[in-house]
Design a protein around this motif. Structure first.
Motif, PDB file in Angstrom:
ATOM      1  N   ALA A  81      29.354  60.173  30.375  1.00  0.00           N
ATOM      2  CA  ALA A  81      29.600  59.235  31.470  1.00  0.00           C
ATOM      3  C   ALA A  81      30.991  59.459  32.040  1.00  0.00           C
ATOM      4  O   ALA A  81      31.952  59.726  31.323  1.00  0.00           O
ATOM      5  CB  ALA A  81      29.458  57.800  30.964  1.00  0.00           C
ATOM      6  N   THR A  82      31.096  59.370  33.348  1.00  0.00           N
ATOM      7  CA  THR A  82      32.395  59.479  34.006  1.00  0.00           C
ATOM      8  C   THR A  82      32.780  58.099  34.514  1.00  0.00           C
ATOM      9  O   THR A  82      31.968  57.386  35.100  1.00  0.00           O
ATOM     10  CB  THR A  82      32.339  60.467  35.180  1.00  0.00           C
ATOM     11  N   PHE A  83      34.009  57.740  34.270  1.00  0.00           N
ATOM     12  CA  PHE A  83      34.493  56.443  34.691  1.00  0.00           C
ATOM     13  C   PHE A  83      35.482  56.650  35.830  1.00  0.00           C
ATOM     14  O   PHE A  83      36.470  57.356  35.682  1.00  0.00           O
ATOM     15  CB  PHE A  83      35.159  55.722  33.521  1.00  0.00           C
ATOM     16  N   LEU A  84      35.202  56.041  36.962  1.00  0.00           N
ATOM     17  CA  LEU A  84      36.054  56.172  38.137  1.00  0.00           C
ATOM     18  C   LEU A  84      36.943  54.951  38.258  1.00  0.00           C
ATOM     19  O   LEU A  84      36.509  53.832  38.025  1.00  0.00           O
ATOM     20  CB  LEU A  84      35.203  56.306  39.394  1.00  0.00           C
ATOM     21  N   ARG A  85      38.153  55.181  38.646  1.00  0.00           N
ATOM     22  CA  ARG A  85      39.058  54.072  38.918  1.00  0.00           C
ATOM     23  C   ARG A  85      39.285  54.049  40.420  1.00  0.00           C
ATOM     24  O   ARG A  85      40.016  54.887  40.958  1.00  0.00           O
ATOM     25  CB  ARG A  85      40.360  54.263  38.167  1.00  0.00           C
ATOM     26  N   GLU A  86      38.649  53.083  41.067  1.00  0.00           N
ATOM     27  CA  GLU A  86      38.764  52.994  42.509  1.00  0.00           C
ATOM     28  C   GLU A  86      39.945  52.120  42.882  1.00  0.00           C
ATOM     29  O   GLU A  86      40.242  51.136  42.217  1.00  0.00           O
ATOM     30  CB  GLU A  86      37.482  52.413  43.097  1.00  0.00           C
ATOM     31  N   LYS A  87      40.592  52.507  43.969  1.00  0.00           N
ATOM     32  CA  LYS A  87      41.741  51.748  44.427  1.00  0.00           C
ATOM     33  C   LYS A  87      41.263  50.632  45.337  1.00  0.00           C
ATOM     34  O   LYS A  87      40.489  50.845  46.248  1.00  0.00           O
ATOM     35  CB  LYS A  87      42.714  52.649  45.174  1.00  0.00           C
ATOM     36  N   GLY A  88      41.716  49.440  45.065  1.00  0.00           N
ATOM     37  CA  GLY A  88      41.354  48.288  45.878  1.00  0.00           C
ATOM     38  C   GLY A  88      42.535  47.819  46.705  1.00  0.00           C
ATOM     39  O   GLY A  88      43.551  48.501  46.835  1.00  0.00           O
ATOM     40  N   ILE A  89      42.416  46.662  47.252  1.00  0.00           N
ATOM     41  CA  ILE A  89      43.496  46.077  48.031  1.00  0.00           C
ATOM     42  C   ILE A  89      44.502  45.473  47.061  1.00  0.00           C
ATOM     43  O   ILE A  89      44.151  44.675  46.206  1.00  0.00           O
ATOM     44  CB  ILE A  89      42.953  45.002  48.983  1.00  0.00           C
ATOM     45  N   ASP A  90      45.751  45.866  47.204  1.00  0.00           N
ATOM     46  CA  ASP A  90      46.800  45.367  46.336  1.00  0.00           C
ATOM     47  C   ASP A  90      47.302  44.040  46.884  1.00  0.00           C
ATOM     48  O   ASP A  90      47.835  43.978  47.989  1.00  0.00           O
ATOM     49  CB  ASP A  90      47.947  46.382  46.264  1.00  0.00           C
ATOM     50  N   ILE A  91      47.104  42.984  46.111  1.00  0.00           N
ATOM     51  CA  ILE A  91      47.519  41.656  46.541  1.00  0.00           C
ATOM     52  C   ILE A  91      48.691  41.229  45.684  1.00  0.00           C
ATOM     53  O   ILE A  91      48.608  41.206  44.460  1.00  0.00           O
ATOM     54  CB  ILE A  91      46.363  40.649  46.417  1.00  0.00           C
ATOM     55  N   ARG A  92      49.770  40.883  46.327  1.00  0.00           N
ATOM     56  CA  ARG A  92      50.959  40.427  45.624  1.00  0.00           C
ATOM     57  C   ARG A  92      51.315  39.037  46.116  1.00  0.00           C
ATOM     58  O   ARG A  92      51.456  38.816  47.310  1.00  0.00           O
ATOM     59  CB  ARG A  92      52.134  41.367  45.872  1.00  0.00           C
ATOM     60  N   THR A  93      51.471  38.138  45.210  1.00  0.00           N
ATOM     61  CA  THR A  93      51.873  36.781  45.565  1.00  0.00           C
ATOM     62  C   THR A  93      53.392  36.715  45.649  1.00  0.00           C
ATOM     63  O   THR A  93      54.085  37.580  45.119  1.00  0.00           O
ATOM     64  CB  THR A  93      51.353  35.780  44.517  1.00  0.00           C
ATOM     65  N   PRO A  94      53.941  35.706  46.291  1.00  0.00           N
ATOM     66  CA  PRO A  94      55.405  35.628  46.406  1.00  0.00           C
ATOM     67  C   PRO A  94      56.113  35.532  45.056  1.00  0.00           C
ATOM     68  O   PRO A  94      57.255  35.931  44.933  1.00  0.00           O
ATOM     69  CB  PRO A  94      55.632  34.352  47.216  1.00  0.00           C
ATOM     70  N   GLU A  95      55.460  35.016  44.015  1.00  0.00           N
ATOM     71  CA  GLU A  95      56.096  34.914  42.712  1.00  0.00           C
ATOM     72  C   GLU A  95      56.335  36.287  42.085  1.00  0.00           C
ATOM     73  O   GLU A  95      57.200  36.432  41.231  1.00  0.00           O
ATOM     74  CB  GLU A  95      55.244  34.071  41.751  1.00  0.00           C
ATOM     75  N   ASP A  96      55.546  37.285  42.489  1.00  0.00           N
ATOM     76  CA  ASP A  96      55.684  38.624  41.910  1.00  0.00           C
ATOM     77  C   ASP A  96      56.918  39.351  42.424  1.00  0.00           C
ATOM     78  O   ASP A  96      57.409  40.266  41.781  1.00  0.00           O
ATOM     79  CB  ASP A  96      54.451  39.464  42.207  1.00  0.00           C
ATOM     80  N   ASN A  97      57.405  38.990  43.602  1.00  0.00           N
ATOM     81  CA  ASN A  97      58.535  39.696  44.200  1.00  0.00           C
ATOM     82  C   ASN A  97      59.837  39.236  43.546  1.00  0.00           C
ATOM     83  O   ASN A  97      60.082  38.033  43.407  1.00  0.00           O
ATOM     84  CB  ASN A  97      58.608  39.442  45.700  1.00  0.00           C
ATOM     85  N   PRO A  98      60.702  40.167  43.169  1.00  0.00           N
ATOM     86  CA  PRO A  98      61.993  39.763  42.590  1.00  0.00           C
ATOM     87  C   PRO A  98      62.876  39.140  43.669  1.00  0.00           C
ATOM     88  O   PRO A  98      62.729  39.440  44.855  1.00  0.00           O
ATOM     89  CB  PRO A  98      62.570  41.088  42.077  1.00  0.00           C
ATOM     90  N   PRO A  99      63.776  38.266  43.296  1.00  0.00           N
ATOM     91  CA  PRO A  99      64.672  37.676  44.301  1.00  0.00           C
ATOM     92  C   PRO A  99      65.557  38.747  44.915  1.00  0.00           C
ATOM     93  O   PRO A  99      66.104  39.603  44.226  1.00  0.00           O
ATOM     94  CB  PRO A  99      65.492  36.657  43.505  1.00  0.00           C
ATOM     95  N   GLN A 100      65.686  38.689  46.233  1.00  0.00           N
ATOM     96  CA  GLN A 100      66.453  39.703  46.947  1.00  0.00           C
ATOM     97  C   GLN A 100      67.880  39.208  47.159  1.00  0.00           C
ATOM     98  O   GLN A 100      68.133  38.012  47.283  1.00  0.00           O
ATOM     99  CB  GLN A 100      65.798  40.017  48.284  1.00  0.00           C
TER     100      GLN A 100
END
Length: 140
Positions: free
Chosen positions: A34-53
């Motif tokens: 069996a081959t397992f594919l890793r498909e790229k999806g839409i990357d969703i980032r919430t504001p909490e994920d962003n480091p303070p600038q």
């Protein structure tokens, strides 16, 4: 009269050991091949994920692609284009501003397929630049 011989000990038993061997061999074969594919999806980032600038940093130039309710795309609130012609606009922006980012903003009542098409066109047009997806606030 002859008595019928009833032998209860001579009943035939089915040996399922070879069947189980074959099932396990097939299972191992399908797991290994069996081959397992890793498909790229839409990357969703919430504001909490962003480091303070830091307050002294200058934000990079941005191209705003606003998906409207009618299915058209407004570029930097200046001109309106159809979703199929987003790629050349993004390519032209990246040629002028190599460090720029592309923001795709979708109206709450717009069709999701149009927003995904605009996002795909923007990602293919910019190559490796940052493409962010946002939802417009409802003005009601």
């Amino acid at each position: 009269m002859r008595k019928k011989a009833t032998h209860t000990g001579d009943e035939a038993e089915v040996n399922i050991t070879p069947l189980l061997d074959i099932v396990f061999i097939l299972l191992i074969f399908f797991i290994v091949t069996a081959t397992f594919l890793r498909e790229k999806g839409i990357d969703i980032r919430t504001p909490e994920d962003n480091p303070p600038q830091d307050e002294n940093t200058i934000p990079p130039p941005a191209l705003l692609l606003a998906v409207q309710e009618d299915g058209f795309v407004r570029v930097n609130n200046v001109r309106v284009i159809d979703p199929g012609s987003v790629k050349p606009v993004v390519q032209e922006f990246i040629a002028r501003e190599p460090e720029g980012v592309v923001l795709v903003s979708a109206a709450p009542t717009s069709e999701s397929g149009v927003a995904v098409e605009v996002l795909d066109q923007a990602q293919s047009g910019c190559g490796g630049c940052a493409v962010q997806l946002a939802l417009q606030k409802d003005n009601q």
